[in-house]
Design a protein around this motif. Structure first.
Motif, mmCIF file in Angstrom:
data_model
loop_
_atom_site.group_PDB
_atom_site.id
_atom_site.type_symbol
_atom_site.label_atom_id
_atom_site.label_comp_id
_atom_site.label_asym_id
_atom_site.label_seq_id
_atom_site.Cartn_x
_atom_site.Cartn_y
_atom_site.Cartn_z
ATOM 1 N N UNK A 110 0.833 -1.217 0.000
ATOM 2 C CA UNK A 110 0.000 0.000 0.000
ATOM 3 C C UNK A 110 0.863 1.261 0.000
ATOM 4 N N UNK A 111 2.082 1.146 0.494
ATOM 5 C CA UNK A 111 3.022 2.268 0.399
ATOM 6 C C UNK A 111 3.510 2.405 -1.041
ATOM 7 N N UNK A 112 3.957 1.270 -1.597
ATOM 8 C CA UNK A 112 4.544 1.300 -2.944
ATOM 9 C C UNK A 112 3.501 1.651 -4.005
ATOM 10 N N UNK A 113 2.298 1.053 -3.878
ATOM 11 C CA UNK A 113 1.303 1.220 -4.938
ATOM 12 C C UNK A 113 0.494 2.504 -4.789
ATOM 13 N N UNK A 114 0.073 2.792 -3.533
ATOM 14 C CA UNK A 114 -0.847 3.928 -3.351
ATOM 15 C C UNK A 114 -0.207 5.107 -2.620
ATOM 16 N N UNK A 115 1.030 4.950 -2.203
ATOM 17 C CA UNK A 115 1.699 6.047 -1.492
ATOM 18 C C UNK A 115 1.175 6.270 -0.088
ATOM 19 N N UNK A 116 0.503 5.255 0.482
ATOM 20 C CA UNK A 116 0.037 5.396 1.869
ATOM 21 C C UNK A 116 1.263 5.491 2.786
ATOM 22 N N UNK A 117 1.338 6.498 3.653
ATOM 23 C CA UNK A 117 2.514 6.608 4.533
ATOM 24 C C UNK A 117 2.492 5.515 5.611
ATOM 25 N N UNK A 118 3.435 4.598 5.533
ATOM 26 C CA UNK A 118 3.428 3.459 6.464
ATOM 27 C C UNK A 118 4.774 3.328 7.160
ATOM 28 N N UNK A 119 4.748 2.670 8.306
ATOM 29 C CA UNK A 119 5.964 2.169 8.960
ATOM 30 C C UNK A 119 5.638 0.763 9.440
ATOM 31 N N UNK A 120 6.588 -0.160 9.268
ATOM 32 C CA UNK A 120 6.436 -1.512 9.817
ATOM 33 C C UNK A 120 7.565 -1.717 10.812
ATOM 34 N N UNK A 121 7.240 -2.177 12.017
ATOM 35 C CA UNK A 121 8.336 -2.570 12.907
ATOM 36 C C UNK A 121 8.205 -4.039 13.264
ATOM 37 N N UNK A 122 9.358 -4.712 13.283
ATOM 38 C CA UNK A 122 9.403 -6.143 13.599
ATOM 39 C C UNK A 122 10.172 -6.297 14.903
ATOM 40 N N UNK A 123 9.457 -6.705 15.942
ATOM 41 C CA UNK A 123 10.107 -6.761 17.260
ATOM 42 C C UNK A 123 10.253 -8.196 17.737
ATOM 43 N N UNK A 124 11.119 -8.339 18.737
ATOM 44 C CA UNK A 124 11.323 -9.659 19.339
ATOM 45 C C UNK A 124 10.276 -9.909 20.426
ATOM 46 N N UNK A 125 10.403 -11.030 21.137
ATOM 47 C CA UNK A 125 9.408 -11.409 22.158
ATOM 48 C C UNK A 125 9.304 -10.356 23.253
ATOM 49 N N UNK A 126 8.089 -9.902 23.503
ATOM 50 C CA UNK A 126 7.834 -8.925 24.573
ATOM 51 C C UNK A 126 7.463 -9.631 25.869
ATOM 52 N N UNK A 127 7.707 -8.936 26.988
ATOM 53 C CA UNK A 127 7.223 -9.422 28.284
ATOM 54 C C UNK A 127 7.016 -8.222 29.190
ATOM 55 N N UNK A 128 6.233 -8.423 30.259
ATOM 56 C CA UNK A 128 5.952 -7.333 31.184
ATOM 57 C C UNK A 128 4.527 -7.426 31.706
ATOM 58 N N UNK A 129 4.024 -6.342 32.324
ATOM 59 C CA UNK A 129 2.677 -6.349 32.906
ATOM 60 C C UNK A 129 1.578 -6.591 31.873
ATOM 61 N N UNK A 130 0.484 -7.194 32.311
ATOM 62 C CA UNK A 130 -0.743 -7.389 31.524
ATOM 63 C C UNK A 130 -0.616 -8.434 30.414
ATOM 64 N N UNK A 131 0.423 -9.286 30.452
ATOM 65 C CA UNK A 131 0.510 -10.296 29.384
ATOM 66 C C UNK A 131 -0.363 -11.492 29.736
ATOM 67 N N UNK A 146 8.556 6.858 19.440
ATOM 68 C CA UNK A 146 9.637 7.549 18.721
ATOM 69 C C UNK A 146 9.450 7.410 17.210
ATOM 70 N N UNK A 147 9.129 6.182 16.790
ATOM 71 C CA UNK A 147 8.988 5.922 15.354
ATOM 72 C C UNK A 147 7.773 6.626 14.768
ATOM 73 N N UNK A 148 6.679 6.664 15.526
ATOM 74 C CA UNK A 148 5.485 7.375 15.039
ATOM 75 C C UNK A 148 5.857 8.829 14.757
ATOM 76 N N UNK A 149 6.632 9.416 15.646
ATOM 77 C CA UNK A 149 6.961 10.835 15.493
ATOM 78 C C UNK A 149 8.051 11.085 14.446
ATOM 79 N N UNK A 150 9.082 10.249 14.455
ATOM 80 C CA UNK A 150 10.268 10.578 13.656
ATOM 81 C C UNK A 150 10.741 9.490 12.695
ATOM 82 N N UNK A 151 10.043 8.348 12.630
ATOM 83 C CA UNK A 151 10.486 7.271 11.749
ATOM 84 C C UNK A 151 10.254 7.634 10.289
ATOM 85 N N UNK A 152 11.095 7.075 9.425
ATOM 86 C CA UNK A 152 10.968 7.363 7.997
ATOM 87 C C UNK A 152 9.776 6.610 7.412
ATOM 88 N N UNK A 153 8.885 7.329 6.761
ATOM 89 C CA UNK A 153 7.714 6.697 6.144
ATOM 90 C C UNK A 153 8.159 5.760 5.010
#
Ligand code: NAD
Ligand code: TYD
Length: 353
Positions: A170-191, A234-241
């Motif tokens: 959707x970024x490449x075809x329609x120019x929708x401004x997107x960011x994808x982040x791929x994270x490792x296993x999370x842990x912490x409260x409320x899991x 941080x990425x929402x504010x300053x990450x490259x679209x």
């Protein structure tokens, strides 16, 4: 940025993100949390937020697979940013019953993209939260970078990979401004206590068997959920679209050593009644089919571009997480007994949009 649509905000990471945004960050706009409230979604996680931020937090029970509802939400709330967490997220469930993973993770993401595309004049960012599991499994050496080819091995990771590809398209075809982040296993409260860390903490608290799959030598890179939330903001504010970013915890450990760390930390808080070490509860059980051996994240790009690094070590993060579960035993017992689900049925059956 005025109106952020958060999907899956009643789940583990979404809850932590909403709490971080409203209680700790400098965000001054409004959050519209859309969640279907599956077994993994618990609105109770955000009752205090609902009470303390009545003007800035709105909850809507809706399914991202329902095109009509999603379109209406985009129309009604002037959404300018989408932060997409909603997913079926547990690998073991995807092995037994993959259907809902295909629906929510692929079709649901597609629906959101379509709605965002139809509002391109107002949408500034479509932020998609994904996983390092799309890259497949590593051997003893190596790390996942943003250039690593996708080789998902479970129905869960395959469905997340499909959704990542759609977002990118959707970024490449329609120019929708997107960011994808791929994270490792999370842990912490409320899991939700089906994932390794909360499952082991709760069983260990009660002196129950601690199931370790296979030989226990599988490696994950653990990321404390608050560190993840800081990175997303941080990425929402300053990450490259149009970019992908890896987010990791710098905490690679074999499952068996992690379970031992949990045992020892919990023994430090309170001994078992029989005074035995909790390590004696460790029980090796049948392995997961297609079990990925090792994940490891290289997050140099995020560090270089935005200066982000994780602040929590595995020891400090596990200590905080165990303390949270010890301090929140009512939450635990309502989640384990399914009591929160009967509450949801009573309160939301007739209140859906
Ligand atoms: P979770 O299972 O705790 O929460 C998922 C939330 O999505 C729940 O509140 C659920 O009710 C909601 N949901 C599910 N289907 C929905 C639908 N059709 N419509 C609307 N809402 C729906 O998941 P999590 O651990 O918080 O993960 C959040 C995101 O992060 C997911 O996209 C997941 O793939 C990704 N991720 C998680 C981890 C991790 O370790 N937990 C690691 C990497 C990536
Ligand atoms: P999990 O928390 O399910 O996350 P993921 O599969 O997405 O990495 O599992 C983390 C690791 O712990 C994984 O190697 C599987 C293993 N595991 C166990 O050994 N025992 C368990 O009871 C669970 C749930 C997981």
């Amino acid at each position: 940025m005025k109106n952020i649509l958060v999907t899956g905000g009643c789940g583990f990471i979404g809850t932590n993100f909403i709490r971080y945004l409203l209680k700790e960050s400098d965000f001054s706009g409004r959050i519209i949390n859309v969640d279907k409230l599956t077994y993994a979604g618990n609105p109770e996680n955000l009752f205090d937020v609902e009470r303390d931020f009545p003007e800035r937090y709105i909850f809507i029970k809706a399914d991202i697979c329902d095109r009509h509802d999603i379109k209406r939400i985009f129309d009604d709330y002037e959404i300018d940013t989408i932060c997409h967490f909603a997913a079926e997220s547990h690998v073991d469930r995807s092995i037994v019953r993959p259907d809902s993973f295909i629906q929510t993770n692929i079709v649901g993401t597609f629906n959101l993209l379509e709605s965002a595309k139809s509002k391109q004049d107002q949408v500034q960012l479509f932020y998609h939260i994904s996983t390092d599991e799309v890259f497949g499994s590593l051997g003893k050496d190596g790390v996942f970078t943003e250039e690593t080819p996708y080789r998902p091995n479970s129905p869960y990771s395959a469905s997340k990979a499909a959704s990542d590809h759609l977002v990118r398209a959707y970024y490449k075809t329609y120019g929708l401004p997107v960011i994808i982040s791929n994270c490792s296993n999370n842990y912490g409260p409320y899991q939700f206590p089906e994932k390794l860390i909360p499952l082991i903490i709760l069983n260990a608290m009660e002196g129950k068997a601690l199931p370790v799959y296979g030989d226990g030598r599988y490696v994950r890179d653990w990321l404390y959920v608050r560190d993840h939330c800081v990175a997303i903001w941080e990425l929402i504010q300053n990450g490259e679209r149009g970019s992908m970013y890896n987010i990791g915890g710098n905490n690679e450990v074999e499952n068996i050593n992690l379970v031992e760390l949990i045992c020892d930390t919990l023994d430090g808080f309170e001994k078992l009644k029989n005074n035995k070490s909790r390590r004696e509860l460790i029980t090796f059980v049948k392995d997961r089919p297609g079990h990925d051996r090792r994940y490891a994240i290289d997050f140099t790009k995020l560090k270089r571009e935005l200066g982000w690094i994780p602040t929590e070590s595995l020891e400090t993060g596990i200590h905080k997480t165990i303390k949270w579960y010890l301090d929140n035993q009512e939450w635990v017992s309502r989640v384990r007994s399914g009591e929160y689900q009967s509450w949801i049925r009573e309160h939301y059956d007739y209140a859906d949009i």
